[in-house]
Write an enzyme that holds these catalytic residues in place. Structure first.
Site, mmCIF file in Angstrom:
data_model
loop_
_atom_site.group_PDB
_atom_site.id
_atom_site.type_symbol
_atom_site.label_atom_id
_atom_site.label_comp_id
_atom_site.label_asym_id
_atom_site.label_seq_id
_atom_site.Cartn_x
_atom_site.Cartn_y
_atom_site.Cartn_z
ATOM 1 N N PHE A 193 38.594 34.842 45.051
ATOM 2 C CA PHE A 193 39.846 34.203 44.631
ATOM 3 C C PHE A 193 40.814 35.286 44.193
ATOM 4 C CE2 PHE A 193 36.534 33.734 41.363
ATOM 5 C CZ PHE A 193 37.074 34.379 40.284
ATOM 6 N N TYR B 82 35.156 46.467 34.298
ATOM 7 C CA TYR B 82 35.312 45.264 33.489
ATOM 8 C C TYR B 82 34.264 45.079 32.390
ATOM 9 C CZ TYR B 82 38.970 44.086 36.720
ATOM 10 O OH TYR B 82 40.123 44.118 37.462
#
Length: 410
Positions: free
Chosen positions: A410, A123
């Site tokens: 999450f 990322y």
């Protein structure tokens, strides 16, 4: 290759989520966890890449608010459920989803995007920098004593079914979230995540248990944990207490919960997998060397709108610095920005003035919550000082009083 990127529809969720599971090893999530993620999925913020009738890429986002230095709860996109099918790697699918997603985040006016990374190397090229750490430990409670602070004895402890006391625990969590950067202000329904307890994922440990710390009938703290009885040698108890959640709004309540966890019968180890790097138990134990402390990356953050992001937080000291930011993936951030502010707030606007510091948006994400310093990044060659003295002043201003922390995924 002909692929179709489109917003997820409810009728496609099962195929979409099954594609995600396949990309993460092919193991089906327990039904309880699947039901939770189905309920919290924001379909309008979820993308699927389709090749014919099959899902070959997934990505989603949650509409969070995250605490930042100064205590503001800032609108934040929680990037989630990102996958590419193994048959469709290296074809630009991930890049196309990241491009679409960040454009959508910007259009929604969210200045920040965050994620947790299964593979951190992925990322950085999209502008995400590691912004928090998670502390793990295996504490040998048969060798370690606790030095308890005044007020510990004011609290009584009560066992409860985890699902029965969700509201009380969530009230404690909300108080803690308002004080620590990186914590998420949970939307209704998210409190359920903490009590998902499928039997097949316990690895021989007990069902989830919960203990409350109370004073005068008011809940001031809670711990959720599992017990795994083990034995060594000639029947010597060597069980493990795995702490899943531990929150308390007062030092005495926190210490009372730690004492409870450390003193459980037949247990000799307390295992913690995700705690803030400045967690208070480190200053209660008699021998930190017996605690096998380890740090790893936690939350990754990228400013989506540099100016709005830097204005959303406060700063430890007065600061007036020109940042020359590079952001190839979101070029609207590239350029020089003057940040002026302090403990009461800040403004950040474009400027033509000479740069004081040069860095990429990734480094800005790393220091944003105050968990890492500009000075440390400069020592690694990732921040360049253009004006003498600017680095020390800005590094101090970006620092925080509490280590940033993401308590759950999450």
């Amino acid at each position: 290759m002909t692929t179709d990127v489109r917003v997820l529809q409810p009728d496609d969720w099962e195929r979409w989520f099954s594609g995600l599971e396949l990309a993460f090893g092919g193991v089906r999530e327990p039904d309880e966890a699947r039901a939770f993620f189905r309920d919290v999925t924001e379909f309008e913020r979820s993308l699927g890449v389709w090749d014919g009738d099959g899902t070959v890429g997934t990505a989603g986002a949650f509409s969070f608010r995250m605490t930042v230095p100064g205590g503001a709860a800032v609108a934040t996109a929680g990037v989630t459920m990102v996958s590419v099918a193994p048959t469709h790697r290296r074809r630009g699918i991930l890049t196309s989803m990241m491009r679409r997603q960040l454009d959508d985040v910007r259009a929604l006016g969210e200045p920040l995007a965050v994620l947790t990374a299964s593979e951190p190397a992925i990322y950085g090229r999209f502008g995400y920098g590691v912004a928090t750490q998670r502390l793990g430990a295996r504490i040998r409670t048969d060798h370690v004593r606790l030095q308890l602070p005044p007020g510990t004895e004011e609290f009584t402890l009560r066992l409860a079914e985890p699902a029965d006391v969700l509201d009380s625990c969530e009230a404690v969590y909300a108080r803690q979230a308002a004080a620590r950067p990186g914590m998420l202000v949970r939307r209704p329904g998210w409190e359920r995540q903490g009590v998902i307890d499928p039997a097949q994922e316990r690895a021989g440990a007990s069902a989830l248990q919960c203990v409350l710390a109370e004073r005068g009938g008011e809940v001031a703290g809670y711990a959720r944990y599992r017990l795994k009885p083990e034995w060594e040698g000639a029947g010597v108890p060597a069980g493990v207490v795995t702490v899943e959640d531990l929150e308390a709004s007062e030092p005495g309540a926190y210490a009372a919960l730690c004492r409870y966890l450390f003193d459980l019968d037949l247990m000799s180890t307390v295992a913690m997998r995700n705690r803030p790097s400045d967690d208070a138990w480190q200053h209660l134990v008699s021998d930190i060397r017996r605690c096998s402390v380890a740090l790893r990356d936690g939350l990754f953050l990228r400013p989506v709108e540099v100016g709005a992001a830097l204005e959303a937080r406060t700063y430890a000291t007065d600061v007036d610095v020109v940042l020359d930011v590079s952001d190839p993936f979101c070029p609207w951030n590239t350029g020089r920005w003057r940040l002026s502010g302090g403990p009461k707030g800040a403004v950040c606007a474009r400027t033509d003035d000479p740069a004081d510091l040069t860095l990429s948006v990734r480094e800005l994400g790393t220091v944003y919550l105050g968990g890492f310093s500009l000075a440390a990044l400069a020592a690694a060659g990732r921040v360049r000082e253009e004006r003498r003295g600017a680095l020390a002043a800005a590094s101090l201003a970006f620092s925080g009083t509490a280590a940033p922390w993401l308590p759950h995924g999450f």
